[in-house]
Design a protein around this motif. Sequence first.
Motif, mmCIF file in Angstrom:
data_model
loop_
_atom_site.group_PDB
_atom_site.id
_atom_site.type_symbol
_atom_site.label_atom_id
_atom_site.label_comp_id
_atom_site.label_asym_id
_atom_site.label_seq_id
_atom_site.Cartn_x
_atom_site.Cartn_y
_atom_site.Cartn_z
ATOM 1 N N GLN A 150 0.829 -1.219 0.000
ATOM 2 C CA GLN A 150 0.000 0.000 0.000
ATOM 3 C C GLN A 150 0.856 1.259 0.000
ATOM 4 O O GLN A 150 0.447 2.284 -0.527
ATOM 5 N N ALA A 151 2.035 1.186 0.627
ATOM 6 C CA ALA A 151 2.849 2.403 0.780
ATOM 7 C C ALA A 151 4.331 2.106 0.578
ATOM 8 O O ALA A 151 4.821 1.034 0.927
ATOM 9 N N TRP A 152 5.039 3.085 0.024
ATOM 10 C CA TRP A 152 6.487 2.994 -0.236
ATOM 11 C C TRP A 152 7.086 4.330 0.167
ATOM 12 O O TRP A 152 6.755 5.369 -0.387
ATOM 13 N N VAL A 153 7.932 4.296 1.201
ATOM 14 C CA VAL A 153 8.453 5.530 1.803
ATOM 15 C C VAL A 153 9.979 5.553 1.717
ATOM 16 O O VAL A 153 10.642 4.570 2.065
ATOM 17 N N LEU A 154 10.510 6.670 1.256
ATOM 18 C CA LEU A 154 11.963 6.839 1.131
ATOM 19 C C LEU A 154 12.405 8.028 1.977
ATOM 20 O O LEU A 154 11.741 9.064 1.988
ATOM 21 N N VAL A 155 13.531 7.870 2.688
ATOM 22 C CA VAL A 155 14.113 8.996 3.429
ATOM 23 C C VAL A 155 15.313 9.524 2.649
ATOM 24 O O VAL A 155 16.254 8.779 2.365
ATOM 25 N N THR A 156 15.270 10.809 2.275
ATOM 26 C CA THR A 156 16.415 11.460 1.627
ATOM 27 C C THR A 156 16.849 12.618 2.537
ATOM 28 O O THR A 156 16.783 12.483 3.754
ATOM 29 N N GLY A 157 17.291 13.738 1.976
ATOM 30 C CA GLY A 157 17.799 14.805 2.839
ATOM 31 C C GLY A 157 17.473 16.206 2.357
ATOM 32 O O GLY A 157 17.154 16.423 1.177
ATOM 33 N N VAL A 158 17.585 17.167 3.285
ATOM 34 C CA VAL A 158 17.319 18.570 2.946
ATOM 35 C C VAL A 158 18.458 19.176 2.132
ATOM 36 O O VAL A 158 18.372 20.330 1.713
ATOM 37 N N ALA A 159 19.516 18.392 1.874
ATOM 38 C CA ALA A 159 20.595 18.861 0.979
ATOM 39 C C ALA A 159 20.052 19.141 -0.423
ATOM 40 O O ALA A 159 20.735 19.754 -1.246
ATOM 41 N N TYR A 160 18.812 18.701 -0.677
ATOM 42 C CA TYR A 160 18.129 19.011 -1.954
ATOM 43 C C TYR A 160 18.026 20.525 -2.150
ATOM 44 O O TYR A 160 18.091 21.022 -3.276
ATOM 45 N N TYR A 161 17.833 21.274 -1.041
ATOM 46 C CA TYR A 161 17.628 22.727 -1.118
ATOM 47 C C TYR A 161 18.963 23.455 -1.018
ATOM 48 O O TYR A 161 19.806 23.108 -0.201
ATOM 49 N N GLN A 162 19.108 24.517 -1.822
ATOM 50 C CA GLN A 162 20.389 25.234 -1.861
ATOM 51 C C GLN A 162 20.636 26.027 -0.579
ATOM 52 O O GLN A 162 19.765 26.781 -0.135
ATOM 53 N N PRO A 163 21.839 25.837 0.046
ATOM 54 C CA PRO A 163 22.131 26.618 1.259
ATOM 55 C C PRO A 163 21.981 28.116 1.001
ATOM 56 O O PRO A 163 22.351 28.605 -0.062
ATOM 57 N N SER A 164 21.408 28.808 1.987
ATOM 58 C CA SER A 164 21.167 30.239 1.850
ATOM 59 C C SER A 164 20.979 30.832 3.239
ATOM 60 O O SER A 164 20.474 30.160 4.135
ATOM 61 N N LEU A 165 21.377 32.083 3.413
ATOM 62 C CA LEU A 165 21.176 32.773 4.694
ATOM 63 C C LEU A 165 19.831 33.495 4.719
ATOM 64 O O LEU A 165 19.431 34.037 5.754
ATOM 65 N N THR A 166 19.116 33.519 3.574
ATOM 66 C CA THR A 166 17.871 34.297 3.501
ATOM 67 C C THR A 166 16.670 33.492 3.012
ATOM 68 O O THR A 166 15.551 33.741 3.449
ATOM 69 N N ALA A 167 16.874 32.522 2.117
ATOM 70 C CA ALA A 167 15.738 31.805 1.522
ATOM 71 C C ALA A 167 15.050 30.904 2.544
ATOM 72 O O ALA A 167 15.673 30.436 3.500
ATOM 73 N N GLU A 168 13.745 30.676 2.333
ATOM 74 C CA GLU A 168 12.986 29.726 3.148
ATOM 75 C C GLU A 168 12.388 28.692 2.196
ATOM 76 O O GLU A 168 11.820 29.055 1.167
ATOM 77 N N TYR A 169 12.560 27.409 2.541
ATOM 78 C CA TYR A 169 12.121 26.347 1.636
ATOM 79 C C TYR A 169 11.005 25.511 2.253
ATOM 80 O O TYR A 169 11.114 25.108 3.412
ATOM 81 N N ASP A 170 9.962 25.241 1.451
ATOM 82 C CA ASP A 170 9.020 24.203 1.843
ATOM 83 C C ASP A 170 9.107 23.076 0.808
ATOM 84 O O ASP A 170 9.978 23.087 -0.062
ATOM 85 N N GLU A 171 8.193 22.105 0.903
ATOM 86 C CA GLU A 171 8.303 20.902 0.077
ATOM 87 C C GLU A 171 8.161 21.162 -1.414
ATOM 88 O O GLU A 171 8.586 20.347 -2.237
ATOM 89 N N ASP A 172 7.558 22.305 -1.781
ATOM 90 C CA ASP A 172 7.365 22.614 -3.207
ATOM 91 C C ASP A 172 8.482 23.475 -3.775
ATOM 92 O O ASP A 172 8.468 23.808 -4.964
ATOM 93 N N SER A 173 9.454 23.861 -2.938
ATOM 94 C CA SER A 173 10.535 24.727 -3.410
ATOM 95 C C SER A 173 11.436 23.983 -4.391
ATOM 96 O O SER A 173 11.622 22.777 -4.283
ATOM 97 N N PRO A 174 12.019 24.721 -5.341
ATOM 98 C CA PRO A 174 12.929 24.075 -6.297
ATOM 99 C C PRO A 174 14.265 23.725 -5.647
ATOM 100 O O PRO A 174 14.591 24.228 -4.572
ATOM 101 N N GLY A 175 15.019 22.860 -6.288
ATOM 102 C CA GLY A 175 16.342 22.461 -5.796
ATOM 103 C C GLY A 175 16.829 21.255 -6.561
ATOM 104 O O GLY A 175 16.331 20.952 -7.650
ATOM 105 N N GLY A 176 17.830 20.594 -5.991
ATOM 106 C CA GLY A 176 18.255 19.324 -6.546
ATOM 107 C C GLY A 176 19.162 19.384 -7.752
ATOM 108 O O GLY A 176 19.329 18.391 -8.448
#
Length: 294
Positions: free
Chosen positions: A101-127
């Motif tokens: 019924q379900a398939w779950v993968l754990v990856t990392g927030v390294a997907y999002y580009q480091p920044s001192l100002t940006a705020e990322y949610d799940e729909d933010s670009p990256g990768g």
Amino acid sequence: MRVLVGGGTGFIGTALTQLLKARGHKVTLVSRKPGPGRITWDELATSGLPRCDAAVNLAGENILNPLRRWNEAFQKEVLSSRVETTQMLARAIAKAPQSPQAWVLVTGVAYYQPSLTAEYDEDSPGGNFDFFSKLVTKWEAAARLPGDSTRQVVVRSGVVLGRGGGAIGHMLLPFRLGLGGPIGSGHQFFPWIHIRDLAGILAHALEASHVQGVLNGVAPASSTTNAEFARALGAALGRPAFIPLPSTVVQAVFGRERAVMLLEGQKVVPRRTLAAGYQYSFPELGAALKEVIA
């Protein structure tokens, strides 16, 4: 449910297995070594998916192993330990006569580009900007299944805080001796999560049939900086935490490319995780650290 957990013998896997069993689920681990309640990766490849209601993959070589030089050979290991195990499980799921019924993968927030100002949610670009973000893209792509007979969830985890492993394991000794402090400038964001909450989000993703897509596996205290984390850990231990670890030292130990993971950070918000109805046990850093060092 019968849950198959790839890489279930590690720090996160142990916590998840305990939680799932406490909730009445049956857990089978996929690991390199055979044993009771386990199958090996080779057995998975040859015999296919054992009957299960859900599968999770947590497998992956520790990127921040200070004993390993950051060279091409280790980079290949880091990549293959994540992408190949994920591909193996995804293929086995796709071929299974009865889809889980379900398939779950754990990856990392390294997907999002480091920044001192940006705020990322799940729909933010990256990768797409460095070795680690591209790794997450390949890793998540390896998990994708054709069709929609199985719910697919990806949890992008922050730094996992917990007893007996994870990031804290390496930090406790210098901090206990009063030699701890911020890493580099200390201004970088520090996206963290308590191990109990990461296991909780994974269990919620497995059990709740409405959850799918990407969830950020971070605490809602998203504006924590590395310096604030160092102060909070020092306070929890009753020790000063003023001695910074210079960026040159971090780069010398880990290599310039890998040092970025410690010297830079992202402000990551768990918007979809909260919207999916997950309730955090440790939303605040102080309480999370007290539990870890108790």
